[in-house]
Scaffold this motif. Structure first.
Motif, short mmCIF file in Angstrom:
data_model
loop_
_atom_site.label_atom_id
_atom_site.label_comp_id
_atom_site.label_asym_id
_atom_site.label_seq_id
_atom_site.Cartn_x
_atom_site.Cartn_y
_atom_site.Cartn_z
N VAL A 74 0.84 -1.21 0.00
CA VAL A 74 0.00 0.00 0.00
C VAL A 74 0.87 1.25 0.00
N GLN A 75 1.97 1.17 0.80
CA GLN A 75 2.77 2.39 0.89
C GLN A 75 3.33 2.75 -0.49
N LYS A 76 3.67 1.66 -1.24
CA LYS A 76 4.20 1.91 -2.58
C LYS A 76 3.15 2.58 -3.46
N ALA A 77 1.94 2.08 -3.34
CA ALA A 77 0.93 2.59 -4.28
C ALA A 77 -0.02 3.55 -3.59
N LEU A 78 0.49 4.21 -2.55
CA LEU A 78 -0.41 5.00 -1.72
C LEU A 78 -1.09 6.08 -2.55
N LEU A 79 -2.48 5.95 -2.62
CA LEU A 79 -3.23 7.01 -3.34
C LEU A 79 -3.79 7.92 -2.27
N GLN A 80 -3.83 9.16 -2.46
CA GLN A 80 -4.44 10.08 -1.50
C GLN A 80 -5.81 9.56 -1.02
N SER A 81 -6.51 8.85 -1.95
CA SER A 81 -7.90 8.47 -1.52
C SER A 81 -7.85 7.39 -0.46
N ASP A 82 -6.65 6.81 -0.29
CA ASP A 82 -6.60 5.77 0.75
C ASP A 82 -6.50 6.36 2.13
N VAL A 83 -6.34 7.69 2.18
CA VAL A 83 -6.18 8.26 3.51
C VAL A 83 -7.56 8.70 4.02
N GLN A 84 -8.04 8.04 5.01
CA GLN A 84 -9.33 8.41 5.63
C GLN A 84 -9.01 9.11 6.95
N SER A 85 -9.76 10.16 7.29
CA SER A 85 -9.42 10.69 8.61
C SER A 85 -10.49 10.19 9.59
N LYS A 86 -10.01 9.48 10.58
CA LYS A 86 -10.90 8.91 11.59
C LYS A 86 -11.45 10.04 12.45
N SER A 87 -12.47 9.73 13.19
CA SER A 87 -13.09 10.80 14.02
C SER A 87 -12.02 11.42 14.92
N ASP A 88 -10.99 10.66 15.28
CA ASP A 88 -10.04 11.29 16.20
C ASP A 88 -8.96 12.04 15.42
N LYS A 89 -9.23 12.27 14.16
CA LYS A 89 -8.36 13.12 13.33
C LYS A 89 -7.01 12.49 13.00
N SER A 90 -6.67 11.32 13.57
CA SER A 90 -5.36 10.79 13.16
C SER A 90 -5.60 10.06 11.83
N PRO A 91 -4.72 10.24 10.86
CA PRO A 91 -4.96 9.64 9.55
C PRO A 91 -4.94 8.11 9.67
N VAL A 92 -5.88 7.50 9.00
CA VAL A 92 -5.88 6.03 9.08
C VAL A 92 -5.93 5.55 7.64
N THR A 93 -5.29 4.53 7.31
CA THR A 93 -5.19 4.18 5.88
C THR A 93 -5.75 2.78 5.65
N VAL A 94 -5.94 2.54 4.44
CA VAL A 94 -6.37 1.20 3.99
C VAL A 94 -5.46 0.14 4.63
N ALA A 95 -4.19 0.50 4.72
CA ALA A 95 -3.24 -0.49 5.25
C ALA A 95 -3.48 -0.77 6.73
N PHE A 194 4.26 6.47 8.09
CA PHE A 194 3.85 5.65 6.93
C PHE A 194 3.41 6.56 5.78
N LEU A 195 2.58 7.54 6.10
CA LEU A 195 2.06 8.45 5.05
C LEU A 195 3.16 9.32 4.47
N ARG A 196 4.18 9.57 5.27
CA ARG A 196 5.30 10.43 4.84
C ARG A 196 6.34 9.60 4.08
N GLY A 197 6.13 8.24 4.08
CA GLY A 197 7.13 7.38 3.41
C GLY A 197 8.32 7.11 4.32
N ASP A 198 8.15 7.38 5.63
CA ASP A 198 9.26 7.15 6.59
C ASP A 198 9.02 5.88 7.40
#
Ligand SMILES: Nc1ncnc2c1ncn2[C@@H]1O[C@H](COP(=O)(O)O)[C@@H](OP(=O)(O)O)[C@H]1O
Ligand SMILES: [Mg+2]
Ligand SMILES: [Mg+2]
Ligand SMILES: [Mg+2]
Length: 405
Positions: A74-95, A194-198
């Motif tokens: 997923v990190q390789k093919a990370l599409l912006q649409s995979d980033v969902q923001s959970k109610s607690d505002k921390s980004p959560v991803t498909v992964a 993860f989202l930053r590629g780090d």
């Protein structure tokens, strides 16, 4: 002082023992303390087994490695649409969701003989909302593709449906606590990294009666070579992907994530002079008070700048001696979660390190999902810990005095 005949396997049948009190850890594995009815002051330590938790560890390594493979994809093919923001505002991803589903499916299939309790960070609430159908399909496909790459002992009779996926994610709703056995999972620790590629880690641990008995850290972006002296490790072009694992009483090992090459036993840094020590802290200033850490480091005499990386990969790097100290001081009001530290803590302690809160108390994972601790978390080897505790005390006292003026 009651005399203890160490590590003799208890000969007498259990009923002659008044109590089997808390478990203790020993180099020989997990021991239980048995007090005889006839002479309560005479206790027998029974080595539960030095091979305890072997099959659980094998299952955990398989689960975390497979989940890491999904995350890497997923990190390789990370599409912006995979980033969902959970109610607690921390980004959560498909992964995040896919990783949690893979771990619970693999653990359940590999460890069929016992009730399965999982305390995990994610839940399926956001995936059950209207409009999530497409996301759910994509995660289900991702999980099926990942599981198909591995020969699980209990082959998956049919590919998972979206309902199977939701059930697998919701396996993680246990509250944990002081009794019984609970798996503890952070499907992606360091989501921001993860989202930053780090750096990020799949972190899986096992609690038995509130004590950590095993931990696995899959760190796909951590270089196999030491990151000592780097600023945050993401620039390295060397071979990356580390799997750290530890079982109570049996030490900590590291192996490349994607190969079966021989694991190496790792130990924390043996540095005794703080001037030669370096320290790790969160990449995110929002997760840890960087100014407090630097005042502590100055007081200690640490010369090297902090190594700032995301996730429990820090615990992995410390366990192999890449740095000597970890400082984590969350902002006021934040409550640490056990899934952010269970696996990392045993990976460090089984490598010879010490993990405590800022007051020097061991972390208590027996109180459910949260770690209630004094101010923050500090990690060091035996030689540096007393000096570190003093520097922490003095710095916090100074900051409190300054804020009261
Ligand atoms: N305000 C805060 N203070 C401390 N930790 C926080 C925080 N907000 C989030 N975190 C936790 O810090 C974890 C990452 O640790 P690190 O800062 O060492 O990279 C996150 O894990 P997730 O990424 O799994 O959500 C999250 O649980
Ligand atoms: Mg999170
Ligand atoms: Mg986390
Ligand atoms: Mg997480």
């Amino acid at each position: 002082m009651s005399s203890i005949n160490c590590f003799r396997t208890a000969k007498a049948p259990l009923q002659t023992f008044a109590s089997v009190s808390r478990f203790r850890y020993s180099p020989n594995g997990l021991v239980s303390v048995l007090r005889r009815k006839s002479s309560p002051s005479f206790v027998t330590l029974r080595v539960v087994s030095s091979m305890a938790y072997e099959k659980e560890l094998d299952a955990a390594k398989k689960a975390a490695s497979l989940a890491a493979r999904l995350c890497q994809k997923v990190q390789k093919a990370l599409l912006q649409s995979d980033v969902q923001s959970k109610s607690d505002k921390s980004p959560v991803t498909v992964a995040d969701y896919g990783s949690q589903a893979v771990v619970s499916i693999v653990l359940e299939r590999e460890l069929t003989s016992e009730p399965f309790s999982l305390v995990a960070e994610e839940d399926s609430a956001d995936l059950r909302k209207d409009g999530s159908e497409d996301l759910l399909e994509r995660i289900t496909k991702l999980v099926n593709d990942t599981l198909a790459t591995e020969d699980l002992t209990k082959a998956i009779d049919s590919t998972l449906t979206t309902d199977d996926l939701l059930r697998a994610i919701d396996c993680g709703t246990s509250e944990g606590g002081p009794n019984g056995r609970h798996w503890v999972l952070d499907p992606i620790d360091g989501t921001k990294g993860f989202l930053r590629g780090d750096q990020y880690a799949v972190a899986l641990g096992l609690l038995e009666k509130g004590k950590v008995v095993l931990g696995v850290l899959a760190c796909p972006n951590l270089p196999l070579a030491s990151i000592a002296g780097t600023k945050n490790s993401s620039s390295s072009s060397e071979e990356t992907g580390c799997l750290f694992y530890a079982r109570i009483g049996s030490g900590t090992y590291m192996q490349p994530l994607d190969s079966k090459s021989k694991p190496v036993k790792v130990n924390v840094s043996s540095v005794e002079n703080p001037e030669e020590a370096s320290f790790f802290e969160s990449f995110e200033g929002a997760h840890s008070l960087h100014d407090l850490s630097s005042s502590i480091a100055n007081k200690l005499g640490v010369k090297a700048p902090p190594v700032r990386i995301d996730s429990q990969a820090k615990y992995g790097a410390l366990s192999r001696g890449d740095g000597a100290i970890y400082l984590r001081f969350p902002h006021k009001g934040y409550r640490e979660k056990i899934w952010d530290h269970v696996a990392g803590a045993i990976v460090v302690t089984e490598a010879g390190g010490i993990v405590t809160d800022a007051g020097g108390k061991p972390l208590d994972f027996s109180k459910g999902k949260y770690l209630d601790l004094d101010t923050g978390i500090i990690v060091a080897n035996e030689k540096l810990m007393p000096l570190l505790l003093k520097a922490v005390r003095d710095s916090i006292a100074e900051q409190e005095k300054a804020s009261s003026l």
